[in-house]
Motif scaffolding. Structure first.
Motif, PDB file in Angstrom:
ATOM      1  N   SER A 437     -28.495 -58.749  26.019  1.00 31.06           N
ATOM      2  CA  SER A 437     -27.814 -57.602  26.629  1.00 31.06           C
ATOM      3  C   SER A 437     -28.474 -57.165  27.925  1.00 31.06           C
ATOM      4  O   SER A 437     -27.992 -56.238  28.581  1.00 31.06           O
ATOM      5  N   GLY A 438     -29.579 -57.820  28.296  1.00 32.47           N
ATOM      6  CA  GLY A 438     -30.165 -57.551  29.594  1.00 32.47           C
ATOM      7  C   GLY A 438     -31.519 -56.881  29.528  1.00 32.47           C
ATOM      8  O   GLY A 438     -32.153 -56.810  28.468  1.00 32.47           O
ATOM      9  N   TYR A 439     -31.959 -56.372  30.668  1.00 32.01           N
ATOM     10  CA  TYR A 439     -33.263 -55.729  30.759  1.00 32.01           C
ATOM     11  C   TYR A 439     -33.235 -54.674  31.858  1.00 32.01           C
ATOM     12  O   TYR A 439     -32.351 -54.648  32.711  1.00 32.01           O
ATOM     13  N   GLY A 440     -34.255 -53.815  31.820  1.00 32.03           N
ATOM     14  CA  GLY A 440     -34.284 -52.694  32.745  1.00 32.03           C
ATOM     15  C   GLY A 440     -33.460 -51.548  32.198  1.00 32.03           C
ATOM     16  O   GLY A 440     -32.784 -51.672  31.171  1.00 32.03           O
ATOM     17  N   ARG A 441     -33.540 -50.411  32.857  1.00 25.10           N
ATOM     18  CA  ARG A 441     -32.823 -49.223  32.403  1.00 25.10           C
ATOM     19  C   ARG A 441     -32.102 -48.545  33.553  1.00 25.10           C
ATOM     20  O   ARG A 441     -32.577 -48.517  34.688  1.00 25.10           O
ATOM     21  N   GLU A 442     -30.937 -48.014  33.228  1.00 26.32           N
ATOM     22  CA  GLU A 442     -30.188 -47.163  34.144  1.00 26.32           C
ATOM     23  C   GLU A 442     -30.293 -45.729  33.636  1.00 26.32           C
ATOM     24  O   GLU A 442     -30.658 -45.479  32.491  1.00 26.32           O
ATOM     25  N   LEU A 443     -29.956 -44.770  34.499  1.00 27.72           N
ATOM     26  CA  LEU A 443     -29.894 -43.350  34.166  1.00 27.72           C
ATOM     27  C   LEU A 443     -31.275 -42.777  33.860  1.00 27.72           C
ATOM     28  O   LEU A 443     -32.249 -43.511  33.754  1.00 27.72           O
ATOM     29  N   SER A 444     -31.353 -41.466  33.798  1.00 25.22           N
ATOM     30  CA  SER A 444     -32.572 -40.711  33.528  1.00 25.22           C
ATOM     31  C   SER A 444     -33.637 -40.981  34.602  1.00 25.22           C
ATOM     32  O   SER A 444     -33.367 -41.612  35.629  1.00 25.22           O
ATOM     33  N   GLY A 445     -34.847 -40.528  34.353  1.00 23.82           N
ATOM     34  CA  GLY A 445     -35.940 -40.818  35.269  1.00 23.82           C
ATOM     35  C   GLY A 445     -36.286 -42.284  35.301  1.00 23.82           C
ATOM     36  O   GLY A 445     -36.700 -42.824  36.332  1.00 23.82           O
ATOM     37  N   HIS A 446     -36.113 -42.969  34.160  1.00 22.01           N
ATOM     38  CA  HIS A 446     -36.389 -44.409  34.121  1.00 22.01           C
ATOM     39  C   HIS A 446     -35.484 -45.156  35.090  1.00 22.01           C
ATOM     40  O   HIS A 446     -35.923 -46.080  35.794  1.00 22.01           O
ATOM     41  N   GLY A 447     -34.213 -44.769  35.147  1.00 19.41           N
ATOM     42  CA  GLY A 447     -33.269 -45.463  36.009  1.00 19.41           C
ATOM     43  C   GLY A 447     -33.535 -45.259  37.479  1.00 19.41           C
ATOM     44  O   GLY A 447     -33.442 -46.204  38.275  1.00 19.41           O
ATOM     45  N   ILE A 448     -33.894 -44.043  37.886  1.00 19.48           N
ATOM     46  CA  ILE A 448     -34.109 -43.807  39.313  1.00 19.48           C
ATOM     47  C   ILE A 448     -35.379 -44.494  39.801  1.00 19.48           C
ATOM     48  O   ILE A 448     -35.509 -44.836  40.982  1.00 19.48           O
ATOM     49  N   ARG A 449     -36.332 -44.723  38.896  1.00 15.60           N
ATOM     50  CA  ARG A 449     -37.586 -45.374  39.306  1.00 15.60           C
ATOM     51  C   ARG A 449     -37.486 -46.899  39.329  1.00 15.60           C
ATOM     52  O   ARG A 449     -38.404 -47.555  39.836  1.00 15.60           O
ATOM     53  N   GLU A 450     -36.407 -47.463  38.776  1.00 15.58           N
ATOM     54  CA  GLU A 450     -36.277 -48.930  38.752  1.00 15.58           C
ATOM     55  C   GLU A 450     -36.311 -49.529  40.152  1.00 15.58           C
ATOM     56  O   GLU A 450     -36.833 -50.617  40.354  1.00 15.58           O
ATOM     57  N   PHE A 451     -35.716 -48.837  41.114  1.00 16.09           N
ATOM     58  CA  PHE A 451     -35.656 -49.376  42.474  1.00 16.09           C
ATOM     59  C   PHE A 451     -36.530 -48.563  43.425  1.00 16.09           C
ATOM     60  O   PHE A 451     -36.124 -48.184  44.521  1.00 16.09           O
ATOM     61  N   CYS A 452     -37.755 -48.323  42.959  1.00 12.84           N
ATOM     62  CA  CYS A 452     -38.774 -47.682  43.783  1.00 12.84           C
ATOM     63  C   CYS A 452     -40.020 -48.553  43.816  1.00 12.84           C
ATOM     64  O   CYS A 452     -40.327 -49.255  42.851  1.00 12.84           O
ATOM     65  N   ASN A 453     -40.722 -48.488  44.916  1.00 12.16           N
ATOM     66  CA  ASN A 453     -42.035 -49.107  45.043  1.00 12.16           C
ATOM     67  C   ASN A 453     -43.052 -48.078  44.540  1.00 12.16           C
ATOM     68  O   ASN A 453     -43.252 -47.035  45.157  1.00 12.16           O
TER      69      ASN A 453
END
Length: 461
Positions: A437-453
């Motif tokens: 079903s995939g990996y990584g997370r969307e939504l919440s604080g986890h989601g916004i940090r996925e595409f941050c350095n």
């Protein structure tokens, strides 16, 4: 697949588009890169102001964009309007909270001293242009749950939407532009699937997110891995819906119907495999089948329609193959199971019983209003059946027993466990899966940090 709006209620092509040529695609990539250089330095307050304006516009546009979504992919109009409202809610959620979610973090003082620093900060910085490859089933929500956090983090977005929802895709670009975002902050790329690889390989594109099929996820992940680029994947699901003896059976059966046929059954997080303890199997099955049979199938534009057509002709054919394979292998059809006569890509709400591991529908995702029923002798067997799937997106369990709740929360192999309720996404809670079903997370604080350095700033004395 051509880039076109084809009404799934009658098969009529309403509008077709030419794919972008190489020159236009290059112009947009240049624009994304140039816009990011300045947009990344804007304040959270400015980004929030723009996103709040987008939410306000979306609320105003709700009747019309709801109609567009229904025309393009067939969901009942009332569900399309609700999807638009949910998107506006998510935009406001991130506009109000992004600054706090991405605030600098300071490690414990003892650790700072131990490192020889006078101060250490952990800062979240945007990556750059992010490619989003999105599906047609929730054509607004799937995009907004990426776009809202990405834009609030200071990234810019490039959308490659499904080819059968081009009007919704173009609406999204126009929405953000009308809200005041600079032209390059969010762009829709009208390109075919074959062009995705080239865009992802471009050095100006820093990361990618994909919601869609397992093959599409594999292709994007392979290229991103080769290019060493971050990805988030939300792929298929075949979610279990476990019903145990202490459950409120009336409520469990009522919610089960909605959980299976939401969005005409075309949802990754729709409950698909209904695993029922033997002590309550017959009672639950009777209520569930009656609920499925009572659903109103028809014109998705009608307010009283519960189930509209499937989005594509191929999608209906794929669903029929799974049902026919199960029937040939001994499954019992408790309701539905035959396509209706007439125009459009309709398929009736269907319940299959007597499922075993050799049937394709046991292993594959049924993307339409088809439910499978399993009888389990006890909780241990129910969990074995639930986890006997290549997917692990979400799960549901119905019980009033606190020990059973904790057991399921520990042992169900899924990104979410919903107890006495239907799986749903909410901007405050992380969303994603495990296994195929995939990996990584969307939504919440986890989601916004996925595409941050995630940057460590170390300062000496």
């Amino acid at each position: 697949m051509p880039i076109a709006t084809v009404n799934p209620a009658n098969g009529e092509t309403l509008k077709a588009y030419e794919p972008m040529g190489e020159e236009e695609l290059e112009r947009r990539l240049q624009l994304a890169e140039a816009t990011f250089r300045t947009y990344r330095t804007t304040t959270f307050a400015e980004r929030a102001r723009l996103l709040q304006q987008a939410a306000d516009l979306l609320d105003e546009d709700q009747p019309e964009i709801g109609r567009v979504m229904t025309l393009e992919m067939g969901k009942p109009l009332k569900q399309a309007r609700a999807e638009a409202a949910k998107c506006a809610k998510a935009m406001r959620w991130y506009a109000e909270r992004a600054e706090a979610l991405l605030a600098d973090e300071e490690p414990a003082a003892s650790d700072v001293t131990d490192s020889g620093a006078s101060r250490v900060r952990v800062r979240y910085r945007p990556l750059g242009p992010v490619l989003a490859v999105m599906p047609w089933n929730f054509p607004l929500w799937q995009v907004v749950r990426f776009a809202a956090p990405a834009l609030m983090a200071g990234n810019v977005g490039l959308l490659k939407h499904a080819s059968n929802v081009p009007q919704t895709a173009l609406y999204l670009e126009d929405l953000f532009h009308r809200a005041g975002f600079k032209e390059g902050c969010f762009q829709t790329l009208l390109i075919g699937a074959g062009a995705v690889d080239g865009v992802l390989r471009d050095e100006r594109v820093k990361a990618a997110t994909l919601t869609g099929s397992e093959p599409a996820g594999r292709a994007v992940a392979a290229t991103a891995g080769e290019m060493i680029k971050k990805t988030v994947l939300e792929l298929g699901g075949s979610d279990p819906y476990v019903v145990l003896p202490s459950a409120d059976l009336d409520r469990a059966a009522e919610v089960a119907v909605t959980a299976r046929v939401q969005n005409n059954g075309q949802s990754c997080i729709a409950a698909k495999r209904f695993i029922v303890h033997g002590d309550v199997y017959d009672a639950f099955a009777g209520k569930f089948v009656a609920g499925m049979e009572a659903l109103r199938i028809g014109d998705p534009m009608a307010e009283d329609t519960d189930v509209g057509p499937l989005a594509t002709e191929q999608g209906r054919a794929d669903l029929e193959e799974l049902v026919d394979d199960a029937r040939r292998s001994g499954a019992e059809v408790l309701c539905g199971g035959q396509r209706p006569d007439g125009p459009g890509w309709y398929y009736p709400p269907t319940v299959l019983a007597g499922i075993h591991r050799d049937m394709r529908i046991h292993r594959e995702e049924a993307f339409g209003p088809v439910a499978t029923l399993y009888r389990a002798g006890d909780l241990d067997e129910a969990l074995l059946i639930a986890n006997d799937s290549p997917f692990g997106l979400s799960s549901n369990v119905w019980t009033r027993d606190a020990d059973e709740v904790e057991r399921c929360a520990r042992d169900l192999e899924a990104g979410s466990v919903f107890v006495n309720g239907m799986t749903a996404s909410h901007p405050a809670f992380p969303f994603g899966g495990e296994k195929r079903s995939g990996y990584g997370r969307e939504l919440s604080g986890h989601g916004i940090r996925e595409f941050c350095n995630i940057t460590t700033v170390w300062q000496g004395a």
